[in-house]
Design a protein around this motif. Structure first.
Motif, PDB file in Angstrom:
ATOM      1  N   GLY A 124       0.833  -1.193   0.000  1.00 16.28           N
ATOM      2  CA  GLY A 124       0.000   0.000   0.000  1.00 16.28           C
ATOM      3  C   GLY A 124       0.866   1.241   0.000  1.00 16.28           C
ATOM      4  N   PRO A 125       0.353   2.351  -0.544  1.00 17.90           N
ATOM      5  CA  PRO A 125       1.140   3.583  -0.610  1.00 17.90           C
ATOM      6  C   PRO A 125       1.585   4.111   0.752  1.00 17.90           C
ATOM      7  N   ASP A 126       0.824   3.802   1.807  1.00 13.67           N
ATOM      8  CA  ASP A 126       1.186   4.295   3.134  1.00 13.67           C
ATOM      9  C   ASP A 126       2.362   3.547   3.753  1.00 13.67           C
ATOM     10  N   LEU A 157      -2.587   6.886  -9.493  1.00 14.68           N
ATOM     11  CA  LEU A 157      -2.990   6.845  -8.086  1.00 14.68           C
ATOM     12  C   LEU A 157      -3.538   8.207  -7.660  1.00 14.68           C
ATOM     13  N   SER A 158      -4.270   8.216  -6.577  1.00 13.67           N
ATOM     14  CA  SER A 158      -4.861   9.463  -6.085  1.00 13.67           C
ATOM     15  C   SER A 158      -3.760  10.414  -5.609  1.00 13.67           C
ATOM     16  N   GLU A 161      -2.398   9.230  -2.290  1.00 11.51           N
ATOM     17  CA  GLU A 161      -1.509   8.065  -2.413  1.00 11.51           C
ATOM     18  C   GLU A 161      -0.146   8.487  -2.954  1.00 11.51           C
ATOM     19  N   GLN A 162      -0.151   9.385  -3.927  1.00 12.77           N
ATOM     20  CA  GLN A 162       1.118   9.874  -4.467  1.00 12.77           C
ATOM     21  C   GLN A 162       1.902  10.637  -3.403  1.00 12.77           C
ATOM     22  N   SER A 164       1.814  10.097  -0.223  1.00 12.29           N
ATOM     23  CA  SER A 164       2.402   9.083   0.662  1.00 12.29           C
ATOM     24  C   SER A 164       3.683   8.525   0.066  1.00 12.29           C
ATOM     25  N   THR A 169       5.126   8.659   3.590  1.00 11.30           N
ATOM     26  CA  THR A 169       5.609   7.421   4.211  1.00 11.30           C
ATOM     27  C   THR A 169       6.997   7.608   4.800  1.00 11.30           C
TER      28      THR A 169
END
Length: 191
Positions: A124-126, A157-158, A161-162, A164, A169
């Motif tokens: 996941g992006p996170d 990606l949203s 998300e990008q 992150s 992250t």
């Protein structure tokens, strides 16, 4: 690949992840607000999995895509199973960097996409962060083209998300959000 081949390991011995003294030393990180970054080859992912399961209170990152040296269909499938299993451990983030070390100095987006998107899909992006591997990345393509390639890889990606992947992250994983300032501005200049 022969795991004991000395040019394909980062330590003087190939068994450090299973060494009781190394594992005892690693436990000293408990209670500190740090992340333990490790570079392992794909064939070492099961050993890394064991380590992170034994140390759930320590944050870990692994880089270089988990070094999938065997780029055959069978090798990629084995690597995919290894990173998927590792993604089940909430204390692990994937540091997507040094793509040129795995795919060559002239890596292309279409060749990198399956590996990078597998990591993003399973973690996941996170729990993934995009990195440059400077100064080596500069030899491969330069900073701007490198990040342009990343933007192409994650453009569907949203925005959250990008964010992150490009900033959030890493900010959380390395504790930069606890230093104040939120880890700096995003690449496009917005906070």
């Amino acid at each position: 690949m022969k795991p004991w081949f000395p040019l394909r390991r980062f330590a003087a011995r190939p068994d450090l992840l299973t060494d009781p003294a190394w594992r005892a030393g690693l436990s000293c990180l408990r209670g500190w607000d740090v992340a333990c970054g490790l570079e392992v080859f794909a064939h070492q992912l099961p050993e890394l999995l064991d380590v992170v399961r034994l140390q759930p209170d320590i944050r870990f990152t692994f880089s270089v895509l988990g070094w999938p040296l065997d780029l055959t269909a069978e090798g990629r499938e084995r690597w995919g199973r290894g990173v998927a299993e590792l993604s089940r451990c909430e204390n692990v983030c994937a540091d997507i960097s040094a793509v040129e070390c795995v795919l060559g100095m002239d890596w292309r987006v279409d060749v990198a996409r399956p590996s990078i998107r597998t990591l993003i899909d399973v973690f996941g992006p996170d729990r993934c962060m995009l990195g440059s591997h400077l100064p080596i990345a500069r030899l491969a393509r330069g900073f701007e083209p490198h990040y342009d390639a990343y933007e192409e890889l994650v453009g569907d990606l949203s925005p959250g998300e990008q964010d992150s992947l490009f900033r959030g992250t890493a900010t959380a994983s390395f504790g930069l959000d606890r230093l104040g300032g939120g880890g700096g501005a995003a690449r496009n200049g917005t906070p």
